[in-house]
Design an enzyme around this catalytic site. Structure first.
Site, short mmCIF file in Angstrom:
data_model
loop_
_atom_site.label_atom_id
_atom_site.label_comp_id
_atom_site.label_asym_id
_atom_site.label_seq_id
_atom_site.Cartn_x
_atom_site.Cartn_y
_atom_site.Cartn_z
CE LYS A 1 -0.20 3.31 4.72
NZ LYS A 1 -0.11 3.43 6.18
CG HIS B 1 -5.79 1.90 5.32
ND1 HIS B 1 -5.38 2.86 6.21
CD2 HIS B 1 -4.74 1.05 5.17
CE1 HIS B 1 -4.13 2.60 6.58
NE2 HIS B 1 -3.72 1.51 5.96
CD GLU C 1 -3.45 -2.53 7.42
OE1 GLU C 1 -2.34 -2.72 6.92
OE2 GLU C 1 -4.15 -1.54 7.19
CD GLU D 1 -3.02 5.55 6.75
OE1 GLU D 1 -3.05 5.59 5.50
OE2 GLU D 1 -2.06 5.08 7.39
CG ASN E 1 -1.71 1.21 1.45
OD1 ASN E 1 -1.82 2.03 0.54
ND2 ASN E 1 -2.29 1.36 2.63
CB SER F 1 5.35 -1.43 12.05
OG SER F 1 4.90 -0.10 12.26
N GLY G 1 2.48 2.47 10.81
CA GLY G 1 3.40 3.59 10.65
C GLY G 1 4.07 4.03 11.94
P1 PGA Z 1 2.87 0.44 7.66
O1 PGA Z 1 1.40 0.58 7.04
O2 PGA Z 1 3.45 -0.85 7.12
O3 PGA Z 1 3.61 1.65 7.20
O4 PGA Z 1 2.70 0.38 9.16
C1 PGA Z 1 0.56 -0.53 6.83
C2 PGA Z 1 -0.75 -0.09 6.26
O5 PGA Z 1 -1.23 0.99 6.65
O6 PGA Z 1 -1.35 -0.75 5.40
#
Ligand code: PGA
Length: 251
Positions: free
Chosen positions: A11, A96, A168, A98, A9, A214, A174
């Site tokens: 983003k 997601h 997640e 976010e 992803n 992460s 992140g």
């Molecule tokens: P990250 O994000 O690996 O940067 O923690 C994962 C995601 O949001 O899909």
């Protein structure tokens, strides 16, 4: 057998030219990854047309990061599932954290998005997961159960088989804080059990459940070794082709 999937992803990162370079690099290195692992790159909308062309005929699939819950019409700024389908996009991330957090997406809206994506033959990667305060309060199972029940359980047996789930934990996205392999396994088994109770064991056994948050080359091997973890949804580390490939190689 469940499909193993490692999806990147991206983003809101990379300009189109940078995205092309990254996708080319992933495709060039994809041969290093075991053949039973599906690789998916999920760039921003603006890159999709070119990257779908680039990936065509390779083992790398392409996904989008969102789609609208309406078919078409006066929804300024939105992108429909049929637009993605017409480009040759295969997957779409829905729900997601976010999107839930910054754009107020609800479980009910996500159900509409999932239905419309399925109508357009896209494979939804449905994200679920609890926030830090919810885990600390011991509510994580309840939160994930509600997300799964409200957004997925209205689907019939044939539809649910086309869904990929990504667990997640929001506190791990992140932040550099990864869930332990045990925490991931425990939640994945919980989700699979919910699916088994609703759709039967045989169907639950076919649904891929990815871990996200992460995930990096140093921890992917341990997480992916767990029986109910079928791969990863990778954010930050998917922006570096070598790291993304190293994660996929840890199966
Ligand atoms: P990250 O994000 O690996 O940067 O923690 C994962 C995601 O949001 O899909």
């Amino acid at each position: 057998m469940r499909k193993k999937i490692v999806a990147g992803n991206w983003k809101m990162n990379t300009l189109p030219s940078e995205g092309m370079t990254l996708a080319k690099d992933v495709i060039a290195k994809s041969g290093q990854v075991n053949h039973d692992v599906e690789l998916v790159v999920i760039p921003p909308f603006t890159h999709l047309s070119e990257i779908v062309k680039l990936a065509s005929g390779t083992r790398v699939s392409v996904g989008a990061q969102n789609c609208a819950q309406w078919k078409s019409g006066a929804y300024t700024g939105e992108v429909s599932a049929s637009m993605l389908q017409s480009l040759g996009v295969e997957y779409v991330i829905l729900g997601h954290s976010e999107r839930r957090e910054y754009f107020g997406e609800t479980n009910a809206e996500l159900l509409e998005k999932i239905k419309i994506a399925l109508d357009c033959k896209l494979k939804p990667i449905f994200c679920c997961g609890e926030k830090l305060n919810e885990r600390e309060a011991g509510e994580h199972f309840q939160v994930v159960q509600q997300q799964v029940e409200e957004s997925l359980f209205p689907l019939d047996d044939s539809s649910i088989s086309n869904i990929v789930i990504a667990y997640e934990p929001v506190w791990a996205i992140g932040t550099g804080k990864t869930a332990t392999a045990e925490q991931a396994q425990e939640m994945h088994a919980f989700i699979r059990n919910l699916l088994a109770n609703k759709y039967g064991e045989a169907t639950a056994e076919t649904i891929s459940i990815l871990y996200g948050g992460s995930c990096k080359p140093s921890n992917a091997g341990e997480i992916f070794s767990k029986p109910d973890v079928d791969g990863g949804l990778i954010g930050g580390a998917s922006l570096v082709a070598d790291d993304f490939i190293a994660i996929a190689k840890s199966f």
